[in-house]
Design a protein around this motif. Structure first.
Motif, PDB file in Angstrom:
ATOM      1  N   LEU A 157       0.593  -1.205   0.126  1.00 33.64           N
ATOM      2  CA  LEU A 157      -0.008   0.235   0.268  1.00 33.64           C
ATOM      3  C   LEU A 157       1.044   1.148   0.440  1.00 33.64           C
ATOM      4  CD1 LEU A 157      -2.400  -1.086   2.338  1.00 33.64           C
ATOM      5  CD2 LEU A 157      -3.075  -1.213  -0.549  1.00 33.64           C
ATOM      6  N   LEU A 158       1.937   1.343   0.564  1.00 33.93           N
ATOM      7  CA  LEU A 158       2.994   2.536   0.492  1.00 33.93           C
ATOM      8  C   LEU A 158       3.700   2.907  -0.604  1.00 33.93           C
ATOM      9  CD1 LEU A 158       5.305   1.571   3.661  1.00 33.93           C
ATOM     10  CD2 LEU A 158       3.665   2.880   3.664  1.00 33.93           C
ATOM     11  N   ASN A 159       3.181   1.990  -1.446  1.00 34.70           N
ATOM     12  CA  ASN A 159       4.192   2.193  -3.057  1.00 34.70           C
ATOM     13  C   ASN A 159       2.469   3.294  -3.728  1.00 34.70           C
ATOM     14  OD1 ASN A 159       6.378   1.035  -2.822  1.00 34.70           O
ATOM     15  ND2 ASN A 159       5.703  -1.044  -3.397  1.00 34.70           N
ATOM     16  N   VAL A 160       1.339   2.722  -3.159  1.00 36.53           N
ATOM     17  CA  VAL A 160      -0.013   3.655  -3.577  1.00 36.53           C
ATOM     18  C   VAL A 160       0.252   4.674  -3.833  1.00 36.53           C
ATOM     19  CG1 VAL A 160      -2.161   2.899  -3.867  1.00 36.53           C
ATOM     20  CG2 VAL A 160      -1.400   0.991  -3.987  1.00 36.53           C
ATOM     21  N   GLY A 161       0.298   4.502  -2.627  1.00 36.30           N
ATOM     22  CA  GLY A 161       0.688   6.071  -1.572  1.00 36.30           C
ATOM     23  C   GLY A 161       1.763   7.088  -2.199  1.00 36.30           C
ATOM     24  N   HIS A 162       2.935   6.096  -2.718  1.00 34.83           N
ATOM     25  CA  HIS A 162       3.309   7.018  -2.858  1.00 34.83           C
ATOM     26  C   HIS A 162       3.907   7.975  -3.304  1.00 34.83           C
ATOM     27  CE1 HIS A 162       8.362   7.708  -3.765  1.00 34.83           C
ATOM     28  NE2 HIS A 162       7.820   7.579  -2.492  1.00 34.83           N
ATOM     29  N   ASP A 214      -4.323  10.125  -8.102  1.00 36.79           N
ATOM     30  CA  ASP A 214      -4.617  10.992  -8.088  1.00 36.79           C
ATOM     31  C   ASP A 214      -6.219  10.653  -8.606  1.00 36.79           C
ATOM     32  OD1 ASP A 214      -3.137  12.789  -8.147  1.00 36.79           O
ATOM     33  OD2 ASP A 214      -2.997  13.311  -9.950  1.00 36.79           O
ATOM     34  N   ARG A 215      -6.120   9.204  -9.431  1.00 38.45           N
ATOM     35  CA  ARG A 215      -7.367   8.922  -9.943  1.00 38.45           C
ATOM     36  C   ARG A 215      -8.126   7.831  -8.977  1.00 38.45           C
ATOM     37  NH1 ARG A 215      -7.475   4.806 -14.991  1.00 38.45           N
ATOM     38  NH2 ARG A 215      -5.616   4.545 -14.310  1.00 38.45           N
ATOM     39  N   LEU A 216      -7.442   7.015  -7.921  1.00 35.60           N
ATOM     40  CA  LEU A 216      -7.426   6.452  -6.937  1.00 35.60           C
ATOM     41  C   LEU A 216      -8.127   7.224  -5.689  1.00 35.60           C
ATOM     42  CD1 LEU A 216      -7.783   3.895  -5.129  1.00 35.60           C
ATOM     43  CD2 LEU A 216      -5.974   4.539  -4.004  1.00 35.60           C
ATOM     44  N   MET A 217      -7.907   8.430  -5.087  1.00 37.35           N
ATOM     45  CA  MET A 217      -7.711   9.551  -4.824  1.00 37.35           C
ATOM     46  C   MET A 217      -9.228   9.832  -4.878  1.00 37.35           C
ATOM     47  SD  MET A 217      -6.661   9.422  -1.817  1.00 37.35           S
ATOM     48  CE  MET A 217      -6.346  11.586  -1.278  1.00 37.35           C
ATOM     49  N   LYS A 218      -9.663   9.953  -6.254  1.00 41.17           N
ATOM     50  CA  LYS A 218     -11.019  10.915  -6.578  1.00 41.17           C
ATOM     51  C   LYS A 218     -11.526   9.795  -6.609  1.00 41.17           C
ATOM     52  CE  LYS A 218     -13.613  12.647 -10.937  1.00 41.17           C
ATOM     53  NZ  LYS A 218     -13.521  13.074 -12.774  1.00 41.17           N
ATOM     54  N   ALA A 219     -12.088   8.333  -7.310  1.00 41.74           N
ATOM     55  CA  ALA A 219     -12.655   7.104  -6.502  1.00 41.74           C
ATOM     56  C   ALA A 219     -13.064   7.975  -5.247  1.00 41.74           C
ATOM     57  CB  ALA A 219     -12.354   5.987  -7.420  1.00 41.74           C
ATOM     58  N   LEU A 220     -11.844   7.120  -3.864  1.00 37.81           N
ATOM     59  CA  LEU A 220     -13.053   7.497  -2.354  1.00 37.81           C
ATOM     60  C   LEU A 220     -13.078   8.210  -2.160  1.00 37.81           C
ATOM     61  CD1 LEU A 220      -8.943   6.283  -1.504  1.00 37.81           C
ATOM     62  CD2 LEU A 220     -10.869   4.960  -1.889  1.00 37.81           C
ATOM     63  N   VAL A 221     -12.948   9.710  -2.962  1.00 41.64           N
ATOM     64  CA  VAL A 221     -13.831  10.687  -2.715  1.00 41.64           C
ATOM     65  C   VAL A 221     -15.326  11.263  -2.826  1.00 41.64           C
ATOM     66  CG1 VAL A 221     -14.313  13.424  -3.009  1.00 41.64           C
ATOM     67  CG2 VAL A 221     -12.195  12.617  -2.102  1.00 41.64           C
ATOM     68  N   VAL A 266      -8.634  17.469  -6.912  1.00 38.07           N
ATOM     69  CA  VAL A 266      -8.952  15.960  -7.883  1.00 38.07           C
ATOM     70  C   VAL A 266     -10.774  15.999  -7.278  1.00 38.07           C
ATOM     71  CG1 VAL A 266      -8.221  14.397  -7.890  1.00 38.07           C
ATOM     72  CG2 VAL A 266      -8.717  14.121  -5.724  1.00 38.07           C
ATOM     73  N   LEU A 267     -10.494  17.007  -5.977  1.00 36.98           N
ATOM     74  CA  LEU A 267     -11.857  17.776  -5.341  1.00 36.98           C
ATOM     75  C   LEU A 267     -13.092  17.962  -6.254  1.00 36.98           C
ATOM     76  CD1 LEU A 267     -13.595  17.186  -3.054  1.00 36.98           C
ATOM     77  CD2 LEU A 267     -12.374  19.193  -1.703  1.00 36.98           C
ATOM     78  N   SER A 268     -13.166  18.896  -6.836  1.00 37.18           N
ATOM     79  CA  SER A 268     -13.468  19.940  -7.678  1.00 37.18           C
ATOM     80  C   SER A 268     -14.430  18.599  -9.208  1.00 37.18           C
ATOM     81  CB  SER A 268     -13.643  20.794  -8.632  1.00 37.18           C
ATOM     82  OG  SER A 268     -13.808  22.245  -9.797  1.00 37.18           O
ATOM     83  N   SER A 269     -13.532  17.850  -9.841  1.00 33.16           N
ATOM     84  CA  SER A 269     -14.034  17.118 -10.286  1.00 33.16           C
ATOM     85  C   SER A 269     -15.263  15.645 -10.311  1.00 33.16           C
ATOM     86  CB  SER A 269     -13.230  17.141 -11.243  1.00 33.16           C
ATOM     87  OG  SER A 269     -12.294  15.714 -10.505  1.00 33.16           O
ATOM     88  N   HIS A 277       3.799   6.999 -10.030  1.00 32.21           N
ATOM     89  CA  HIS A 277       2.193   6.639  -9.502  1.00 32.21           C
ATOM     90  C   HIS A 277       1.365   7.541  -8.772  1.00 32.21           C
ATOM     91  CE1 HIS A 277       5.123   3.017  -8.858  1.00 32.21           C
ATOM     92  NE2 HIS A 277       3.930   2.626  -7.644  1.00 32.21           N
ATOM     93  N   HIS A 278       2.243   8.466  -9.415  1.00 30.45           N
ATOM     94  CA  HIS A 278       0.864  10.317 -10.001  1.00 30.45           C
ATOM     95  C   HIS A 278      -0.397  10.113  -9.786  1.00 30.45           C
ATOM     96  CE1 HIS A 278       0.512  14.403  -7.752  1.00 30.45           C
ATOM     97  NE2 HIS A 278       0.283  14.888  -8.903  1.00 30.45           N
ATOM     98  N   HIS A 279      -0.105   9.908 -10.803  1.00 28.97           N
ATOM     99  CA  HIS A 279      -1.145  10.124 -12.227  1.00 28.97           C
ATOM    100  C   HIS A 279      -2.445   9.008 -11.126  1.00 28.97           C
ATOM    101  CE1 HIS A 279      -4.369  10.694 -15.105  1.00 28.97           C
ATOM    102  NE2 HIS A 279      -4.118   8.840 -15.396  1.00 28.97           N
ATOM    103  N   ASN A 280      -1.861   7.918 -11.056  1.00 29.14           N
ATOM    104  CA  ASN A 280      -2.606   6.856 -10.605  1.00 29.14           C
ATOM    105  C   ASN A 280      -3.423   6.959  -9.027  1.00 29.14           C
ATOM    106  OD1 ASN A 280      -2.629   4.611 -13.139  1.00 29.14           O
ATOM    107  ND2 ASN A 280      -0.318   3.465 -11.980  1.00 29.14           N
TER     108      ASN A 280
END
Length: 233
Positions: free
Chosen positions: A100-105, A115-122, A149-152, A110-113
């Motif tokens: 998981l540390l690699n996911v949130g690194h 971002d998409r994950l954080m948007k989906a979680l929101v 990602v918050l606005s979108s 990893h940055h683009h992936n």
């Protein structure tokens, strides 16, 4: 009858009496010996029965002790096997937690992936809360990602639910940082968010660690089945 005849007759009577007495004595002796033998046999049989009963009692005690010892050894072996299985499963979860540390690194790769994950979680958290105003908490190092990602994410939620865009406030209190060697035993968070209603009565924990716990609990029977074979219900 003269004296000689009387004497002979008396001798005959004495011999008869002696013979009869001897025969009676013999009968008594034989009868006594038979009774003695019968009584002796009864005593011997009674003692044999006692010995057999004692032997059976001790034999049963030995068998019971054997069964108890076998059961204890079997249980001890089962406990060892279960402990080894639990250790293996725990090590798998630890390995997954490290991944998981690699996911949130926040690396370029990893940055683009992330971002998409954080948007989906929101979006998912908003759909679960369905509140007009919410409080969002994340790690300090994730604030920039959340702001990007918050606005979108809010727009997507409003479009899916056909409601006005909710007010999302980023909390100034942050989630713990990722685990490190410096804070190995302290609270940590591998990424993701926590979202709550403004009154704090409803909380959605959507961190990567929390999602791993949920998935791991849900998949645990399947994991055990794949690792160790058929799992009893």
């Amino acid at each position: 009858m003269n004296d000689v005849d009387v004497s002979k007759q008396i001798e005959q009577m004495v011999r008869f009496i002696k013979q009869e007495a001897q025969e009676k004595a013999n009968e008594i002796s034989v009868s006594a010996e038979e009774e003695f033998n019968i009584e002796k046999l009864q005593i011997v049989e009674a003692e044999k029965k006692k010995i057999r009963q004692e032997f059976e009692r001790k034999h049963k005690q030995v068998e019971v002790r054997k069964k108890i010892e076998y059961s204890m050894q079997l249980n001890a072996s089962r406990i060892k096997v279960l402990q080894a299985q639990d250790d293996l499963v725990a090590s798998m979860k630890d390995a997954a937690s490290k991944e998981l540390l690699n996911v949130g690194h926040h690396s370029f790769f990893h940055h683009h992936n992330y971002d998409r994950l954080m948007k989906a979680l929101v979006v998912q958290s908003l759909l679960r809360l369905k509140e007009p105003a919410v409080l969002l908490r994340c790690r300090e190092e994730d604030i920039a990602v959340v702001e990007d990602v918050l606005s979108s994410a809010v727009e997507e939620y409003a479009r899916k639910t056909n409601v006005h865009e909710p007010e999302v406030i980023i909390d100034m209190v942050h989630l713990p940082p990722p685990p490190s060697s410096h804070h190995a035993h302290g609270p940590s968070c591998s990424g993701g968010i926590v979202m709550a209603s403004r009154d704090g009565k409803i909380v959605i924990e959507n961190t990567l660690d929390a999602r791993l716990d949920v998935v791991f609990r849900k998949k645990l029977p399947e994991i055990r089945r794949r690792l160790f074979g058929q799992v009893a219900a």
